[in-house]
Write a protein that holds these residues in place. Structure first.
Motif, PDB file in Angstrom:
ATOM      1  N   SER A   3      22.491   7.857 -90.981  1.00 54.87           N
ATOM      2  CA  SER A   3      22.077   8.147 -89.616  1.00 54.87           C
ATOM      3  C   SER A   3      22.692   7.141 -88.643  1.00 54.87           C
ATOM      4  O   SER A   3      22.781   5.953 -88.921  1.00 54.87           O
ATOM      5  CB  SER A   3      20.553   8.074 -89.552  1.00 54.87           C
ATOM      6  N   ARG A   5      22.847   5.321 -84.763  1.00 53.61           N
ATOM      7  CA  ARG A   5      22.070   4.963 -83.580  1.00 53.61           C
ATOM      8  C   ARG A   5      22.982   5.232 -82.392  1.00 53.61           C
ATOM      9  O   ARG A   5      24.002   4.555 -82.214  1.00 53.61           O
ATOM     10  CB  ARG A   5      21.642   3.510 -83.625  1.00 53.61           C
ATOM     11  N   GLN A  24      19.893  14.809 -82.709  1.00 52.92           N
ATOM     12  CA  GLN A  24      18.659  14.922 -83.493  1.00 52.92           C
ATOM     13  C   GLN A  24      18.824  15.915 -84.634  1.00 52.92           C
ATOM     14  O   GLN A  24      18.318  15.687 -85.740  1.00 52.92           O
ATOM     15  CB  GLN A  24      17.486  15.311 -82.591  1.00 52.92           C
ATOM     16  N   ASP A  28      20.413  11.895 -86.407  1.00 47.50           N
ATOM     17  CA  ASP A  28      20.756  10.616 -85.800  1.00 47.50           C
ATOM     18  C   ASP A  28      19.659  10.209 -84.829  1.00 47.50           C
ATOM     19  O   ASP A  28      18.925  11.049 -84.310  1.00 47.50           O
ATOM     20  CB  ASP A  28      22.090  10.725 -85.043  1.00 47.50           C
ATOM     21  N   GLN A  29      19.543   8.913 -84.598  1.00 44.97           N
ATOM     22  CA  GLN A  29      18.608   8.395 -83.603  1.00 44.97           C
ATOM     23  C   GLN A  29      19.339   8.394 -82.268  1.00 44.97           C
ATOM     24  O   GLN A  29      20.397   7.787 -82.147  1.00 44.97           O
ATOM     25  CB  GLN A  29      18.181   6.984 -83.960  1.00 44.97           C
ATOM     26  N   CYS A  30      18.795   9.062 -81.274  1.00 44.01           N
ATOM     27  CA  CYS A  30      19.499   9.211 -80.001  1.00 44.01           C
ATOM     28  C   CYS A  30      18.623   8.786 -78.837  1.00 44.01           C
ATOM     29  O   CYS A  30      17.531   9.301 -78.645  1.00 44.01           O
ATOM     30  CB  CYS A  30      19.941  10.659 -79.824  1.00 44.01           C
ATOM     31  N   ASP A  31      19.125   7.814 -78.065  1.00 47.06           N
ATOM     32  CA  ASP A  31      18.513   7.435 -76.797  1.00 47.06           C
ATOM     33  C   ASP A  31      19.416   7.956 -75.687  1.00 47.06           C
ATOM     34  O   ASP A  31      20.626   8.124 -75.877  1.00 47.06           O
ATOM     35  CB  ASP A  31      18.395   5.918 -76.676  1.00 47.06           C
TER      36      ASP A  31
END
Length: 148
Positions: A3, A5, A24, A28-31
């Motif tokens: 995954s 960031r 998502q 993956d971690q998505c900001d």
């Protein structure tokens, strides 16, 4: 593939939502951030593997953001996107350390996935290289110390 960031920066809410959903779905971690200033604020507390930014935003453009990202988190792989990027923009982006340049509207999902996967692999290889160099420096220091 592990995954990622990811930080997506764009002043268009629709683009942020589409890319957040895309990352998502990839697990993956998505900001997301709507400005360069907001993105830099997020980077104070988090380390990102990938930063995907629009080139044209009010306040701080994507080129300046990428310059600052590379100063704060040199290992972050940066992608820039633009709906009306010129050859000069692309060259400037690559000169400051952007990995690639995407046209808006965004390419089909297969093309986007290929670009993201290539960027992720580049970041992974860079981190591995740096870890190996650190290990080599450490081993050299131990060797020098033992020879004294």
């Amino acid at each position: 593939m592990p995954s990622l960031r990811v930080l997506v920066v764009d002043d268009e809410t629709m683009i942020l939502n589409v890319l957040r959903q895309y990352f998502q779905q990839r697990s993956d971690q998505c900001d997301t951030a709507q400005s360069g200033k907001e993105a830099l604020h997020l980077m104070e507390d988090r380390i990102y593997d990938l930063v995907l930014s629009d080139i044209s935003m009010p306040g701080m453009d994507g080129l300046e953001l990428i310059r600052r990202v590379k100063a704060l988190q040199p290992q972050a792989v940066c992608l820039l996107m633009s709906g009306y990027g010129t050859r000069g923009d692309i060259i400037a982006a690559l000169k400051i350390g952007a990995f690639d340049f995407l046209d808006k509207p965004l390419p089909d999902l297969a093309s986007l996935t290929m670009i993201v996967d290539r960027a992720a692999e580049s970041g992974r290889l860079g981190r591995e290289r740096d870890a190996l160099l650190d290990n080599l420096r450490h081993q050299n220091s131990k060797l020098e110390y033992s020879l004294l």
